[in-house]
Design an enzyme around this catalytic site. Structure first.
Site, PDB file in Angstrom:
ATOM      1  N   ARG A 128      -2.836 -16.620  19.455  1.00 24.38           N
ATOM      2  CA  ARG A 128      -2.049 -15.321  19.875  1.00 24.38           C
ATOM      3  C   ARG A 128      -3.134 -14.134  19.726  1.00 24.38           C
ATOM      4  NH1 ARG A 128      -4.298 -13.435  15.767  1.00 24.38           N
ATOM      5  NH2 ARG A 128      -2.926 -11.641  16.298  1.00 24.38           N
TER       6      ARG A 128
ATOM      7  N   ALA B  49      -3.803 -10.361  22.187  1.00 19.37           N
ATOM      8  CA  ALA B  49      -3.866 -10.257  23.499  1.00 19.37           C
ATOM      9  C   ALA B  49      -4.845 -10.693  24.234  1.00 19.37           C
ATOM     10  CB  ALA B  49      -3.647  -8.595  23.737  1.00 19.37           C
TER      11      ALA B  49
ATOM     12  N   GLN C  24       0.706 -12.144  10.270  1.00 18.49           N
ATOM     13  CA  GLN C  24      -0.726 -12.290  10.722  1.00 18.49           C
ATOM     14  C   GLN C  24      -1.672 -11.621   9.861  1.00 18.49           C
ATOM     15  OE1 GLN C  24       1.946 -11.287  12.527  1.00 18.49           O
ATOM     16  NE2 GLN C  24       1.755 -11.872  14.716  1.00 18.49           N
TER      17      GLN C  24
ATOM     18  N   ASP D  90      -1.633  -4.453  22.564  1.00 12.18           N
ATOM     19  CA  ASP D  90      -1.297  -5.399  23.686  1.00 12.18           C
ATOM     20  C   ASP D  90      -1.269  -4.824  25.168  1.00 12.18           C
ATOM     21  OD1 ASP D  90      -0.202  -6.311  20.754  1.00 12.18           O
ATOM     22  OD2 ASP D  90      -0.508  -8.253  22.047  1.00 12.18           O
TER      23      ASP D  90
ATOM     24  N   ASN E 120       1.619  -2.298  20.343  1.00 11.01           N
ATOM     25  CA  ASN E 120       0.784  -3.183  19.528  1.00 11.01           C
ATOM     26  C   ASN E 120       1.870  -3.968  18.424  1.00 11.01           C
ATOM     27  OD1 ASN E 120      -1.663  -4.256  18.562  1.00 11.01           O
ATOM     28  ND2 ASN E 120      -1.419  -3.175  16.852  1.00 11.01           N
TER      29      ASN E 120
HETATM   30  O1  MRU Z   1       2.030 -11.281  18.184  1.00  9.27           O
HETATM   31  P1  MRU Z   1       0.726 -11.397  18.245  1.00  9.27           P
HETATM   32  O2  MRU Z   1       0.377 -11.965  16.956  1.00  9.27           O
HETATM   33  O3  MRU Z   1       0.036 -12.004  19.569  1.00  9.27           O
HETATM   34  O4  MRU Z   1       0.454  -9.975  18.140  1.00  9.27           O
HETATM   35  C1  MRU Z   1      -1.005  -9.602  18.308  1.00  9.27           C
HETATM   36  C2  MRU Z   1      -1.098  -7.950  18.112  1.00  9.27           C
HETATM   37  O5  MRU Z   1      -0.373  -7.203  18.114  1.00  9.27           O
HETATM   38  C3  MRU Z   1      -2.723  -7.608  18.134  1.00  9.27           C
HETATM   39  O6  MRU Z   1      -2.770  -6.502  17.364  1.00  9.27           O
HETATM   40  C4  MRU Z   1      -3.139  -7.320  19.692  1.00  9.27           C
HETATM   41  O7  MRU Z   1      -2.775  -8.352  20.237  1.00  9.27           O
HETATM   42  C5  MRU Z   1      -4.489  -6.858  19.572  1.00  9.27           C
HETATM   43  S1  MRU Z   1      -5.540  -8.269  19.445  1.00  9.27           S
HETATM   44  C6  MRU Z   1      -7.135  -8.087  19.725  1.00  9.27           C
END
Ligand code: MRU
Length: 347
Positions: free
Chosen positions: A45, A47, A192, A233, A243
């Site tokens: 996971r 982005a 996370q 994201d 985000n």
């Molecule tokens: O649902 P996720 O864990 O994929 O969400 C991740 C985020 O919101 C991060 O902050 C974003 O992807 C930036 S990662 C460099």
């Protein structure tokens, strides 16, 4: 530093982010369908990381596709990977990059097409690490010495091919000799921050403390936090930032308390086709993520739930957007367009 994803002769190997921090286990995807499933179930996971995974998934799919039906299989592979998660634009950016290369290879022998797609997927991976180091170098001067940096979710090595975006800025500040520590929001419901950011920073001996999401306002008011740095994201052309859910609340609290709020993201996270963040599709995730913690119910049976995985922070709360090509500030309509056009890849 942790290896998030890797192209190997056995397949695409990923660290299983659903099991961290208790279990460090690697998953090997041998088909594009397994890669799609890994993205959907959040084995991988973040982005940029899902962009890299999708590029590798396309290469894997073409490696197993039959020559006679290659074009139609290619379409199916791309459509399947694109249908995994809707918000992070890096996923679609990476698939489009593979599509453009595939189109340019028409008429070539299948072995050459396969080799070129594998090489391109590995280039997406290598580029991402270089981009994150450049984001770190551009963002490091903004981090005040001797203060705490607050971050939300995980925008680290685990969310990218390596080094991270928001955590890349923090890593660069530490490498520059700044005495900083990190507060990591736990980031309910998927945790996370607690599971991944704390684990990742501990691996690098960067001082980190875990706080629950509802403590952020208390600490932002305390004067201890020098700045907030988060990832993104998708960023619309007016600078609105999608985000992880909860980012918006942190941004408002930061502004209210005079704390700079920085977004660190690659140019591939810009979606200049969108006028504002209102147009960004927001993923809705299963109710069980809210009603349960690691399989244990924390709410009465049949509780009704809303579970948007992302929110949109209006650009008026964003002090600056740190990219590999430089730092954009308001008015974002102009500054983001200028950065995107700098290498002629305006979408
Ligand atoms: O649902 P996720 O864990 O994929 O969400 C991740 C985020 O919101 C991060 O902050 C974003 O992807 C930036 S990662 C460099």
């Amino acid at each position: 530093m942790v290896e998030t994803i890797e192209w190997t002769t056995r397949g695409v190997v990923m660290i299983d982010q659903t099991r961290l921090p208790r279990v460090t286990e690697f998953v090997t995807c041998q088909t594009y369908l397994e890669v799609a499933d890994a993205i959907k179930t959040m084995v991988i996971r973040g982005a940029p990381a899902i962009g890299v995974a999708a590029a590798m998934g396309v290469a894997l799919g073409v490696n197993h596709a039959a020559e006679a039906t290659l074009d139609s299989e290619f379409e199916t592979i791309c459509a399947t990977l694109a249908a995994t998660r809707p918000t992070a634009v890096n996923l679609f950016w990476a698939i489009d990059r593979m599509k453009r290369l595939y189109a340019s290879l028409q008429g070539q022998p299948i072995a050459a097409i396969r080799a070129a797609l594998v090489e391109e997927a590995q280039l997406v991976y290598r580029d991402d690490i270089a981009i994150n180091r450049a984001i770190g170098a551009n963002g490091e001067p903004l981090v005040p010495d001797g203060k705490t940096v607050l971050t939300h979710c995980n925008a680290g090595a685990l969310a990218t091919a390596g080094y991270g975006t928001a955590l890349g800025v923090i890593r660069a500040a530490v490498e520059a000799g700044k005495r900083i520590d990190v507060f990591a929001d736990e980031t309910r419901p998927f945790l996370q921050g607690a599971r991944l950011t704390v684990w990742e920073l501990q691996q690098d001996n960067i001082p980190v403390k875990l706080i629950t999401d509802n403590m952020a306002g208390h600490f932002l008011k305390s004067g201890r936090i020098g700045c907030v740095v988060v990832g993104a994201d998708r960023i619309a052309s007016n600078g609105d930032v999608a985000n992880k859910i909860g980012t918006y609340s942190v941004a408002v609290l930061a502004k209210e308390n005079g704390v700079p709020f920085y977004v660190a993201a690659p140019i591939s996270t810009l979606d200049l086709t969108l006028a504002s963040g209102d147009q960004i599709p927001i993923e809705q995730r299963p109710a069980s993520e809210v009603t349960e913690v690691f399989g244990t119910p924390v709410a009465p049976e049949n509780t009704q739930v809303e579970n948007p995985a992302f929110d949109v922070t209006p650009s008026k709360y964003v002090t600056a957007i740190i990219t590999e090509r430089g730092v954009a500030r308001a008015p974002y309509g102009e500054s983001l367009r200028a950065l995107a056009a700098a290498e002629g890849d305006l979408k």
